[in-house]
Design an enzyme around this catalytic site. Structure first.
Site, PDB file in Angstrom:
ATOM      1  N   LEU A  24       0.721  -1.204   0.241  1.00  0.00           N
ATOM      2  CA  LEU A  24       0.085  -0.002  -0.028  1.00  0.00           C
ATOM      3  C   LEU A  24       0.744   1.418  -0.012  1.00  0.00           C
ATOM      4  O   LEU A  24       1.806   1.280   0.634  1.00  0.00           O
ATOM      5  CB  LEU A  24      -0.707  -0.086   1.336  1.00  0.00           C
ATOM      6  CG  LEU A  24      -1.893  -1.245   1.415  1.00  0.00           C
ATOM      7  CD1 LEU A  24      -2.664  -1.005   2.865  1.00  0.00           C
ATOM      8  CD2 LEU A  24      -2.898  -1.019   0.203  1.00  0.00           C
ATOM      9  N   GLU A  71       5.369  -3.699  12.821  1.00  0.00           N
ATOM     10  CA  GLU A  71       4.814  -2.980  13.962  1.00  0.00           C
ATOM     11  C   GLU A  71       3.238  -3.145  14.172  1.00  0.00           C
ATOM     12  O   GLU A  71       2.761  -2.713  15.149  1.00  0.00           O
ATOM     13  CB  GLU A  71       5.358  -1.556  13.958  1.00  0.00           C
ATOM     14  CG  GLU A  71       4.720  -0.582  14.758  1.00  0.00           C
ATOM     15  CD  GLU A  71       5.382   0.821  15.049  1.00  0.00           C
ATOM     16  OE1 GLU A  71       5.158   1.478  13.940  1.00  0.00           O
ATOM     17  OE2 GLU A  71       5.983   0.881  15.961  1.00  0.00           O
ATOM     18  N   ARG A 137      -7.000   4.425   9.919  1.00  0.00           N
ATOM     19  CA  ARG A 137      -6.665   3.234  10.060  1.00  0.00           C
ATOM     20  C   ARG A 137      -7.206   2.775  11.540  1.00  0.00           C
ATOM     21  O   ARG A 137      -7.538   1.444  11.821  1.00  0.00           O
ATOM     22  CB  ARG A 137      -5.241   2.847  10.105  1.00  0.00           C
ATOM     23  CG  ARG A 137      -4.351   2.982   8.570  1.00  0.00           C
ATOM     24  CD  ARG A 137      -4.911   1.861   7.622  1.00  0.00           C
ATOM     25  NE  ARG A 137      -4.261   2.052   6.262  1.00  0.00           N
ATOM     26  CZ  ARG A 137      -3.146   1.773   6.048  1.00  0.00           C
ATOM     27  NH1 ARG A 137      -2.475   0.694   6.817  1.00  0.00           N
ATOM     28  NH2 ARG A 137      -2.605   1.885   5.006  1.00  0.00           N
ATOM     29  N   HIS A 168      -0.153   7.155  10.062  1.00  0.00           N
ATOM     30  CA  HIS A 168       0.112   6.821  11.478  1.00  0.00           C
ATOM     31  C   HIS A 168       0.572   7.945  12.436  1.00  0.00           C
ATOM     32  O   HIS A 168       1.397   8.721  11.932  1.00  0.00           O
ATOM     33  CB  HIS A 168       0.900   5.656  11.524  1.00  0.00           C
ATOM     34  CG  HIS A 168       0.426   4.163  11.076  1.00  0.00           C
ATOM     35  ND1 HIS A 168       1.383   3.458  10.252  1.00  0.00           N
ATOM     36  CD2 HIS A 168      -0.888   3.702  11.326  1.00  0.00           C
ATOM     37  CE1 HIS A 168       0.399   2.553  10.020  1.00  0.00           C
ATOM     38  NE2 HIS A 168      -0.952   2.695  10.471  1.00  0.00           N
ATOM     39  N   CYS A 255       8.100   0.811  11.783  1.00  0.00           N
ATOM     40  CA  CYS A 255       7.133  -0.002  11.307  1.00  0.00           C
ATOM     41  C   CYS A 255       7.889  -1.314  11.018  1.00  0.00           C
ATOM     42  O   CYS A 255       7.369  -2.447  11.076  1.00  0.00           O
ATOM     43  CB  CYS A 255       6.842   0.443   9.742  1.00  0.00           C
ATOM     44  SG  CYS A 255       6.581   2.148   9.579  1.00  0.00           S
TER      45      CYS A 255
HETATM   46  C1  CIR Z   1       0.628   0.683   4.965  1.00  0.00           C
HETATM   47  O1  CIR Z   1       0.253   1.413   4.185  1.00  0.00           O
HETATM   48  O2  CIR Z   1       0.158   0.037   5.721  1.00  0.00           O
HETATM   49  C2  CIR Z   1       2.050   0.243   4.734  1.00  0.00           C
HETATM   50  N1  CIR Z   1       2.418   0.233   3.264  1.00  0.00           N
HETATM   51  C3  CIR Z   1       2.959   0.943   5.644  1.00  0.00           C
HETATM   52  C4  CIR Z   1       2.730   0.908   6.800  1.00  0.00           C
HETATM   53  C5  CIR Z   1       3.758   1.466   7.840  1.00  0.00           C
HETATM   54  N2  CIR Z   1       3.654   1.240   9.253  1.00  0.00           N
HETATM   55  C6  CIR Z   1       3.980   2.076  10.248  1.00  0.00           C
HETATM   56  O3  CIR Z   1       3.984   3.352  10.240  1.00  0.00           O
HETATM   57  N3  CIR Z   1       3.909   1.670  11.332  1.00  0.00           N
END
Ligand code: CIR
Length: 264
Positions: A24, A71, A137, A168, A255
């Site tokens: 994503l 994470e 989210r 986030h 993350c």
């Molecule tokens: C997402 O959009 O969920 C992933 N591409 C990136 C997640 C990053 N995670 C975080 O900041 N803890």
């Protein structure tokens, strides 16, 4: 004051898989290069390990392109772990994949059952409280369910707001020591860090906010020299890690790992 919010005996990471190119992203800034991402990931794992922590490296999960961002799947506290309920439909199944690894280390593993959603990228644990940013989210029901789960362990949970358009809460902030938070100005301006010492990211370096304090080190994405200088000047042991490929998927230092000290 204790320092269990910055000292950890363990970390869990997950290798990026070939499917990461389908991860994503809010804005398309180009396809991530898997080989370069793997090199950065190895650098990250080595840096955690050099602090003396045990780092458990899980294999890639090709059916979940974003699974390297472990994470978001769990909140790990000294008393127990809480398996999250990700708000991104393509990431929902990642949480169940993490649970057995936590159950191997913790007596108490609790679950967010829903209907709310919550991703741990929105959770900042300090010595005195757990801050949770409401975001695209993480919703009010998910936050309320987490508050009920951690209350018996003695935690005070405070709901705050992740800035609009920011993935986030911890995209924009990090705990540097029990008293000090690194934050973007746009997040700090909301006033949510009253009572903490604050270091702001340098103008134009907002993407530098997602660092981690892990034992004696601060792991920081490479490419943000002014903010790195601010942290070094404040006495932090800054280690620069390549993050160009994860950044294309809105991922950063926090993350890429679960950081914790299980009771056994
Ligand atoms: C997402 O959009 O969920 C992933 N591409 C990136 C997640 C990053 N995670 C975080 O900041 N803890």
């Amino acid at each position: 004051m204790s320092d269990r919010s910055i000292r950890f005996t363990h970390a869990i990471t997950r290798a990026p898989g070939a499917s990461v190119t389908a991860g994503l992203r809010a804005v398309d800034t180009g396809m991530p290069d898997l080989a370069l991402m793997q090199r950065h990931h190895a650098q990250y794992v080595a840096c955690l390990r050099e602090t003396g922590a045990e780092v458990i490296e899980l294999p890639a999960l090709e059916q979940f392109p974003d699974a390297l961002f472990v994470e978001d799947t769990a909140l790990c506290l000294p008393e127990g772990a809480v398996v999250m309920r990700p708000g991104a439909p393509t990431r929902l199944g990642e949480a169940a994949q993490m649970a057995p690894h936590l159950e191997a280390l913790y007596d108490q593993v609790l679950w967010i059952k829903g209907p709310g959603t919550i991703e741990a990228g929105d959770i900042l644990t300090t010595e005195r409280e757990i801050l949770v940013g409401r975001s695209a989210r993480t919703d009010a029901l998910g936050i309320a369910e987490l508050a009920d789960l951690v209350a018996p362990w003695g935690y005070r949970l405070r709901e705050v707001i992740t800035p609009p358009g920011v993935l986030h809460f911890k995209t924009d902030c990090a705990l540097l020591d029990p008293e000090t938070i690194l934050s973007t100005a746009r997040l700090a301006d909301s006033g949510c860090f009253a009572g903490y010492k604050l270091i702001n990211t340098a103008p134009g370096e907002e993407a530098a906010a997602n660092v981690i304090r892990f034992n004696d080190r601060v792991l920081m994405p490479a490419g943000f020299p002014q903010t790195a200088e601010r942290l070094a000047a404040a006495g932090f042991d800054v280690h620069l890690i390549g993050n160009s490929e994860c950044a294309k998927l809105d991922g950063g230092m926090s993350c890429l790992s679960l950081r914790f000290s299980p009771p056994r």
